[in-house]
Design a protein around this motif. Structure first.
Motif, short mmCIF file in Angstrom:
data_model
loop_
_atom_site.label_atom_id
_atom_site.label_comp_id
_atom_site.label_asym_id
_atom_site.label_seq_id
_atom_site.Cartn_x
_atom_site.Cartn_y
_atom_site.Cartn_z
N LYS A 546 -14.89 72.73 7.91
CA LYS A 546 -15.88 73.64 7.34
C LYS A 546 -17.33 73.40 7.91
CE LYS A 546 -13.63 73.48 2.81
NZ LYS A 546 -13.84 73.28 1.40
N GLY A 547 -17.07 73.13 9.27
CA GLY A 547 -18.38 73.03 10.24
C GLY A 547 -18.92 71.60 10.20
N ASN A 548 -18.36 70.43 9.67
CA ASN A 548 -18.57 69.27 9.84
C ASN A 548 -17.65 68.40 10.60
OD1 ASN A 548 -20.85 69.83 7.79
ND2 ASN A 548 -19.60 69.34 6.16
N LEU A 549 -18.30 67.40 11.25
CA LEU A 549 -17.50 66.72 12.20
C LEU A 549 -16.60 65.63 11.22
CD1 LEU A 549 -16.73 65.50 14.98
CD2 LEU A 549 -18.85 64.01 14.87
N VAL A 550 -15.24 65.38 11.43
CA VAL A 550 -14.55 64.61 10.73
C VAL A 550 -13.84 63.64 11.70
CG1 VAL A 550 -14.09 66.61 8.95
CG2 VAL A 550 -12.62 66.10 10.88
N ARG A 551 -13.61 64.06 12.92
CA ARG A 551 -12.79 62.91 13.64
C ARG A 551 -13.19 63.26 15.04
NH1 ARG A 551 -8.46 64.13 12.56
NH2 ARG A 551 -7.38 65.08 14.43
N TRP A 565 -10.58 55.96 18.24
CA TRP A 565 -10.69 57.04 17.10
C TRP A 565 -12.00 56.65 16.29
CZ3 TRP A 565 -6.57 54.69 19.17
CH2 TRP A 565 -5.45 55.16 19.83
N GLU A 566 -12.64 57.76 15.91
CA GLU A 566 -13.90 57.37 14.79
C GLU A 566 -13.55 58.70 13.91
OE1 GLU A 566 -17.23 56.16 17.97
OE2 GLU A 566 -17.32 58.15 17.23
N GLU A 567 -13.76 58.20 12.57
CA GLU A 567 -13.63 58.94 11.68
C GLU A 567 -15.07 59.18 10.74
OE1 GLU A 567 -10.45 57.94 8.96
OE2 GLU A 567 -9.01 58.14 10.56
N TYR A 568 -15.35 60.49 10.34
CA TYR A 568 -16.76 60.58 9.54
C TYR A 568 -16.47 61.31 8.29
CZ TYR A 568 -18.31 59.83 14.42
OH TYR A 568 -18.70 59.43 15.53
N ASP A 569 -17.69 61.04 7.25
CA ASP A 569 -17.50 61.62 6.18
C ASP A 569 -18.34 62.94 6.13
OD1 ASP A 569 -20.22 61.12 6.21
OD2 ASP A 569 -20.18 59.60 4.73
N GLU A 572 -21.25 63.55 8.09
CA GLU A 572 -21.10 62.91 9.53
C GLU A 572 -21.56 61.78 9.84
OE1 GLU A 572 -22.44 66.08 11.94
OE2 GLU A 572 -21.32 67.56 11.16
N ALA A 573 -21.28 60.98 8.82
CA ALA A 573 -21.45 59.44 8.96
C ALA A 573 -20.16 58.75 9.51
CB ALA A 573 -22.16 58.67 7.80
N LEU A 574 -20.37 57.97 10.43
CA LEU A 574 -19.13 57.05 10.92
C LEU A 574 -18.96 56.19 9.76
CD1 LEU A 574 -17.27 56.24 13.14
CD2 LEU A 574 -18.85 54.47 13.60
N ASP A 584 -1.29 51.57 24.42
CA ASP A 584 0.21 51.98 24.01
C ASP A 584 0.04 53.28 23.22
OD1 ASP A 584 -0.64 50.86 21.86
OD2 ASP A 584 1.16 49.65 21.70
N GLY A 585 -1.00 53.80 22.78
CA GLY A 585 -1.17 54.90 22.08
C GLY A 585 -1.25 54.50 20.57
N GLU A 586 -1.36 53.24 20.26
CA GLU A 586 -1.37 52.81 18.81
C GLU A 586 -2.64 51.98 18.79
OE1 GLU A 586 2.18 50.95 17.46
OE2 GLU A 586 3.25 52.64 17.92
N ALA A 587 -3.39 52.17 17.68
CA ALA A 587 -4.55 51.39 17.37
C ALA A 587 -4.23 49.73 17.16
CB ALA A 587 -5.28 51.95 16.14
N ASP A 588 -5.32 48.95 17.80
CA ASP A 588 -4.80 47.51 17.73
C ASP A 588 -6.13 47.10 16.75
OD1 ASP A 588 -2.56 47.37 19.55
OD2 ASP A 588 -4.13 47.88 21.13
N ILE A 589 -7.23 47.59 16.66
CA ILE A 589 -8.39 47.10 16.08
C ILE A 589 -9.01 48.15 15.31
CG2 ILE A 589 -10.62 45.86 15.99
CD1 ILE A 589 -9.76 44.53 18.49
N TRP A 590 -9.49 47.82 13.94
CA TRP A 590 -9.90 48.91 13.17
C TRP A 590 -11.55 48.27 12.61
CZ3 TRP A 590 -4.93 47.98 12.81
CH2 TRP A 590 -4.29 48.79 12.84
N GLU A 591 -12.38 49.16 12.83
CA GLU A 591 -13.95 48.83 12.48
C GLU A 591 -14.08 49.82 11.24
OE1 GLU A 591 -16.49 49.00 15.26
OE2 GLU A 591 -15.51 47.13 16.47
N VAL A 592 -14.35 48.98 10.01
CA VAL A 592 -14.56 49.90 8.97
C VAL A 592 -16.25 49.73 8.33
CG1 VAL A 592 -14.12 50.50 6.29
CG2 VAL A 592 -12.12 49.88 8.25
N GLU A 593 -16.97 50.86 8.19
CA GLU A 593 -18.41 50.86 7.74
C GLU A 593 -18.31 50.44 6.16
OE1 GLU A 593 -20.87 50.64 9.85
OE2 GLU A 593 -19.83 51.07 11.73
#
Length: 604
Positions: A546-551, A565-569, A572-574, A584-593
């Motif tokens: 819907k016009g907003n950045l989500v990923r 990979w980054e995800e936004y609300d 459009e805040a991270l 290897d194509g899989e995430a090893d570390i996650w950072e959550v705001e």
């Protein structure tokens, strides 16, 4: 032929007068005068010149008599006798010392007459006589080719029939019979094919009263002519041999006065022509065969068309008038739209269309003028399309085909638009949008696969700042060169409905597209792909809803696969980031705001 018979009779009388006179002198002069010598010369008119010589045999019988009829002291007439009876007469009729007339006799009566041409010396006439010295048969060579082509036959001294070979091919072409020395019937085969093309019948005075003609040589007499006192009074033509005459012409003094023609063979005359002095004077036509005349033709004194008036719509109103000069078209006026105003005028030069004008607003002044060349092909068209009294459009033609159009869009006297054609197909259009005399907009119509390509070159450096490509009137591609350096900075792609589906940008002036946007049916961005390091490989992916950045996905090691990979609300805040440390194509570390804006790392 009546004249020929009379000439023969006249000739016979004259011949006998000339024959009797010398015989009279021979008979009644004293016998002892002729007997004294074999040749006796005399001067009969006492002019001092010998004009008659008589020759006798040993028995004092006349054997030849020579005469000089023109007093040139040269004998030109010779009469030969046997037993004092005339056997032959020879004459030199033109006094060239060559015999050209011979008459032969038996028992004192002429049985044959021969005549030679004074020019060719060939025998060109022979007449045979019966026992009473009446003409029996006469042969003539009228063409001087040495062949007798005309033969006349007599009965009891009167001409009864004749034949003639008119083309000297040895075949008779004309047969004619007579009654009381006057023509009765004549048959003619003019081409020698064995079929009669003309039959003429004569009245008791020897004048034509009726004739039949096969003009198309099909074996049928389709033309009938009738005569009064030898003069043609009517001619009828049955062209389709159905028993009905399609053309009927009346004559007076052998000249046509009126002609009626049935052009569609329906039994009704739809073309009527009147004549004066044997030439057409006026004509009416019913061209659609509704029994109402719709074309009227006027002729000049020479019989040439002078003016025509036409009702081309068959409404009873004249809508086209054409005038002529010596039968050559000079001018035409025409009501093209049927409103009773003749707005179209055509002028001719030497019979060919030279110029044509149209007065569309009916103010008496032409709004369109068309010029033609010697081949009657269009060369130029000038138009006042907004009917303000000023020309604003010019069309130019080459070999009759449209090659260029120029328009004064603003009505300021300057050309603001030009359109170019090839084989009457639009090739290019240029426009001067600001009327500064420079054409900054160009539209192409020959750039496949596009139906039209429009280019905007405001600085006229040959490098358009904008290019717009259309298919069937729908924009399908847009290219923008913001800096005018010849490199496209923005390119937008549209579908068949004209909706934006993809765009490409050169965000940093790298000379190539660094980001590509993808859109949904509502023309909202749903995805973007970016090449951050300008190696022509995508390394960042953006996703929208819907016009907003989500990923956002990013390839940090340039292996073609995302490892960040980054995800936004909705604002459009991270809110979340993940990393693939071993790729290897899989995430090893996650950072959550957190809600406080702090970042928390979580490992596997």
């Amino acid at each position: 032929m009546q004249i020929t018979s009379r000439l023969i009779t006249h000739y016979l009388i004259l011949f006998f007068i000339m024959l009797i006179i010398p015989v009279f002198f021979i008979t009644f002069l004293p016998g002892q005068i002729w007997a004294k010598e074999d040749i006796v010369s005399r001067d009969t008119d006492e002019d001092g010149k010998i004009d008659q010589i008589a020759c006798f045999d040993k028995r004092s019988k006349l054997i030849r008599l020579e005469s000089d009829s023109n007093a040139d002291e040269i004998m030109d007439r010779f009469q030969y006798y046997e037993d004092e009876q005339i056997k032959r007469v020879e004459r030199d009729s033109n006094y060239d010392q060559k015999i050209d007339i011979w008459d032969y006799f038996e028992t004192g009566k002429r049985i044959r007459h021969e005549r030679a041409s004074t020019e060719t010396s060939r025998l060109n006439q022979i007449i045979q006589f019966d026992s009473e010295e009446r003409p029996l048969k006469m042969q003539k060579d009228t063409s001087a080719d040495g062949q007798f082509d005309s033969i006349y036959y007599f009965e009891q001294g009167k001409l009864s029939r004749s034949t003639k070979d008119t083309d000297c091919d040895g075949k008779v072409n004309v047969w004619q019979t007579y009654r009381d020395d006057k023509p009765l019937e004549r048959r003619t085969d003019s081409d020698g094919d064995g079929q009669i093309e003309r039959m003429t019948f004569f009245d008791t005075q020897g004048l034509p009263k009726k004739s039949l003609h096969d003009l198309d040589r099909d074996g049928s007499m389709e033309v009938v002519r009738t005569y009064h006192e030898g003069m043609l009074c009517e001619q009828k033509k049955d062209l389709d041999q159905d028993g009905k005459f399609e053309i009927v012409t009346q004559f007076e003094n052998n000249e046509p006065v009126k002609q009626q023609k049935d052009a569609n063979a329906d039994g009704r005359f739809d073309i009527i022509t009147w004549f004066e002095n044997g030439k057409p004077h006026y004509q009416e036509k019913d061209t659609n065969f509704d029994e109402k005349k719709d074309v009227f033709v006027y002729f000049d004194a020479k019989g040439f068309v002078e003016k025509t008036e036409e009702d081309t719509r068959y409404t009873g109103i004249i809508d086209r008038i054409r005038t002529y000069s010596n039968a050559v078209p000079a001018k035409e006026i025409y009501d093209a739209d049927g409103d009773r105003f003749k707005e179209t005028e055509t002028t001719f030069k030497q019979g060919k269309v030279f110029r044509q004008t149209h007065d569309n607003n009916k103010n008496g002044k032409p709004d369109v003028t068309i010029y033609f060349n010697d081949r009657e092909e269009r060369e130029k068209v000038e138009s006042d399309t907004n009917l303000n009294g000023k020309l604003d459009t010019w069309e130019y033609y080459r070999k009759g085909k449209l090659s260029r159009i120029e328009k004064d869009d603003e009505g300021d006297g300057t050309i603001g638009l030009k359109i170019f054609f090839k084989n009457e197909k639009k090739q290019k259009l240029i426009r001067d949008k600001d009327n500064d005399g420079r054409f900054e907009i160009t539209q192409w119509f020959n750039k496949s696969p596009w139906s039209m390509v429009m280019e905007l070159d405001t600085d006229l450096n040959g490098k358009p700042e904008g290019r717009y490509c259309y298919k069937e009137g729908v924009l399908r591609l847009k290219e923008i060169d913001e800096y005018g350096n010849g490199n496209t900075d923005l390119q937008e792609h549209y579908n068949a409905e004209g909706k934006l589906i993809r765009s490409q940008e050169d965000e940093e002036g790298a000379g190539s597209f660094t980001i590509t946007w993808f859109y949904n049916d509502a023309e909202e961005a749903i995805r973007a792909e970016k090449d951050n390091n300008h190696d022509n490989c995508i390394d960042t992916w953006y996703h929208y809803e819907k016009g907003n950045l989500v990923r956002v996905e990013e390839d940090t090691n340039v292996d073609g696969k995302p490892d960040l990979w980054e995800e936004y609300d909705e604002s459009e805040a991270l809110v979340k980031r993940a990393k693939d440390l071993n790729y290897d194509g899989e995430a090893d570390i996650w950072e959550v705001e957190s809600e406080e804006g702090e970042s928390e790392q979580v490992g596997k």
